[in-house]
Design an enzyme around this catalytic site. Structure first.
Site, PDB file in Angstrom:
ATOM      1  CG  ASP A   1     -38.778  13.277 -18.461  1.00 37.75           C
ATOM      2  OD1 ASP A   1     -39.218  13.523 -18.983  1.00 37.75           O
ATOM      3  OD2 ASP A   1     -38.841  12.613 -16.626  1.00 37.75           O
TER       4      ASP A   1
ATOM      5  CG  ASP B   1     -41.730  10.698 -17.097  1.00 30.33           C
ATOM      6  OD1 ASP B   1     -42.242  11.406 -15.782  1.00 30.33           O
ATOM      7  OD2 ASP B   1     -42.178  10.675 -18.349  1.00 30.33           O
TER       8      ASP B   1
ATOM      9  NE  ARG C   1     -48.632  11.030 -12.750  1.00 30.52           N
ATOM     10  CZ  ARG C   1     -48.808   9.703 -12.063  1.00 30.52           C
ATOM     11  NH1 ARG C   1     -49.247   9.037 -11.694  1.00 30.52           N
ATOM     12  NH2 ARG C   1     -47.295   9.543 -11.693  1.00 30.52           N
TER      13      ARG C   1
HETATM   14  C1  PRP Z   1     -47.827   9.391 -17.864  1.00 33.27           C
HETATM   15  C2  PRP Z   1     -48.072   8.706 -19.007  1.00 33.27           C
HETATM   16  C3  PRP Z   1     -49.081   8.694 -18.664  1.00 33.27           C
HETATM   17  C4  PRP Z   1     -49.923   8.916 -17.112  1.00 33.27           C
HETATM   18  C5  PRP Z   1     -50.274   7.656 -15.793  1.00 33.27           C
HETATM   19  O1  PRP Z   1     -48.082  10.798 -18.353  1.00 33.27           O
HETATM   20  O2  PRP Z   1     -47.810   8.738 -20.018  1.00 33.27           O
HETATM   21  O3  PRP Z   1     -50.916   9.297 -19.446  1.00 33.27           O
HETATM   22  O4  PRP Z   1     -48.910   9.433 -16.534  1.00 33.27           O
HETATM   23  O5  PRP Z   1     -50.724   8.280 -15.300  1.00 33.27           O
HETATM   24  P1  PRP Z   1     -51.599   8.341 -14.395  1.00 33.27           P
HETATM   25  O6  PRP Z   1     -52.074   6.913 -14.593  1.00 33.27           O
HETATM   26  O7  PRP Z   1     -51.643   8.068 -13.194  1.00 33.27           O
HETATM   27  O8  PRP Z   1     -52.634   9.334 -14.847  1.00 33.27           O
HETATM   28  P2  PRP Z   1     -47.386  12.219 -18.182  1.00 33.27           P
HETATM   29  O9  PRP Z   1     -48.359  13.085 -17.176  1.00 33.27           O
HETATM   30  O10 PRP Z   1     -45.860  12.362 -17.116  1.00 33.27           O
HETATM   31  O11 PRP Z   1     -47.219  13.162 -19.303  1.00 33.27           O
HETATM   32  P3  PRP Z   1     -46.162  12.777 -20.764  1.00 33.27           P
HETATM   33  O12 PRP Z   1     -46.638  11.663 -21.248  1.00 33.27           O
HETATM   34  O13 PRP Z   1     -46.623  14.023 -21.144  1.00 33.27           O
HETATM   35  O14 PRP Z   1     -44.732  13.014 -19.643  1.00 33.27           O
HETATM   36  N1  URA Z   2     -46.165   7.536 -15.605  1.00 33.95           N
HETATM   37  C1  URA Z   2     -45.494   7.187 -15.791  1.00 33.95           C
HETATM   38  O1  URA Z   2     -45.074   7.622 -16.925  1.00 33.95           O
HETATM   39  N2  URA Z   2     -44.357   6.167 -14.987  1.00 33.95           N
HETATM   40  C2  URA Z   2     -45.123   6.332 -13.733  1.00 33.95           C
HETATM   41  O2  URA Z   2     -44.474   5.228 -13.452  1.00 33.95           O
HETATM   42  C3  URA Z   2     -46.337   6.834 -13.581  1.00 33.95           C
HETATM   43  C4  URA Z   2     -47.566   7.310 -14.296  1.00 33.95           C
END
Ligand code: PRP
Ligand code: URA
Length: 211
Positions: free
Chosen positions: A205, A202, A106
Site C-alpha cells: 500500500d 503495509d 496473504r
Molecule cells: C506483504 C509483503 C509480503 C508479505 C509478508 O504482501 O509484501 O509479501 O505481506 O507477510 P508474511 O511474511 O506474513 O507472509 P501482501 O500479502 O500484503 O501482498 P501485496 O504485496 O500484494 O500487498
Molecule cells: N506485510 C506488510 O506489508 N507489512 C507488515 O508489517 C507485514 C506484512
C-alpha cells in the site's frame, strides 16, 4: 531448530533511509524512491561474493587482465507485488539480470500465502536466484515462494528484505535453512494481524499508494 543465517545491513545510509520510510507522513513518491535507493545498497552487500574471472581487455594505453562477473547471469525474483519496489533499483545495478515473478498474497484472515502467478526463467537451476520482498513477517509468503522456486529447479537462493520479524526469521530458517536472509533491520515482533512492529505498515500500500 535451525540457526538462522541472517545478515543485517546496518550501513548508516540504509538505516537513515529506512527511518524516513517508517514515518507515517512519508508520501508515496518519496517512499518508493527511498526503497529504490536502499535496494541498491542491499544488493551491493548481497552480491559481494559473486564469482569473477579475469579477462584480457584493452585500455586506451595498454592491454591488461581485469575481472568480470563469471557464470550465468543471476535471476532476481520479485514476490508480487511489494517485491517490485526492490526490483527496479537492483535491475539498474545489474541490467542483464533475468527476472522472475511470483504472485503471492496473504489471506487477511488466516495469514496463509495464496499464490496467483508464477513465471521464472527456464534455466533457473544454473543461476543464483535473489528473491526480493520488503517484508518478512510470518514468512508464509517467502516460504511459499522459495518452495515454488525450488520445485522449479532453483538450487542457489538468497532472500532479501527490508524488515524482518523474529518470528518470520525463525520460520523461514526452519523451512529453508540453506537460504540466507539479508535484511536492513530486525524489528520487535508481530501484532495479532501479522504486521511487523514497529514496522512501516503495509509495504504494498505504501509503495503503490493503494490506501
Ligand atoms: C506483504 C509483503 C509480503 C508479505 C509478508 O504482501 O509484501 O509479501 O505481506 O507477510 P508474511 O511474511 O506474513 O507472509 P501482501 O500479502 O500484503 O501482498 P501485496 O504485496 O500484494 O500487498
Ligand atoms: N506485510 C506488510 O506489508 N507489512 C507488515 O508489517 C507485514 C506484512
Amino acid at each position: 531448530m535451525s540457526k538462522a543465517d541472517v545478515k543485517v545491513i546496518d550501513h548508516p545510509l540504509v538505516q537513515h533511509k529506512l527511518t524516513l520510510m517508517r514515518q507515517k507522513e512519508t508520501p508515496t513518491g518519496l517512499f518508493r524512491e527511498l526503497l529504490r535507493e536502499i535496494s541498491l545498497l542491499l544488493l551491493y552487500e548481497v552480491a559481494r561474493d559473486l564469482p569473477t574471472v579475469m579477462e584480457e581487455i584493452e585500455t586506451p594505453l595498454e592491454t591488461m587482465r581485469a575481472p568480470v562477473l563469471d557464470g550465468k547471469k543471476l535471476c532476481l525474483v520479485s514476490i508480487l507485488r511489494a517485491g517490485d519496489g526492490l526490483l527496479q533499483g537492483m535491475l539498474d545495478l545489474i541490467p542483464s539480470a533475468r527476472v522472475g515473478h511470483i504472485g503471492v498474497y496473504r489471506d487477511p484472515e488466516t495469514l496463509e500465502a495464496v499464490e496467483y502467478y508464477f513465471k521464472v526463467p527456464h534455466s533457473i537451476g544454473d543461476r543464483l536466484c535473489i528473491v526480493v520482498d520488503p517484508m518478512l513477517a510470518t514468512a508464509h509468503s517467502s516460504i511459499a515462494a522459495v518452495d515454488r522456486l525450488k520445485n522449479a529447479g532453483a538450487e542457489r537462493i538468497k532472500f532479501v528484505c527490508l524488515l524482518a520479524a523474529p518470528e518470520g526469521i525463525a520460520a523461514f530458517a526452519e523451512a529453508h535453512p540453506d537460504v540466507p536472509i539479508y535484511t536492513a533491520a530486525i524489528d520487535r515482533e508481530l501484532n495479532d494481524h501479522g504486521y511487523i512492529l514497529p514496522g512501516l505498515g503495509d509495504a504494498g500500500d505504501r509503495i503503490f499508494g493503494t490506501k
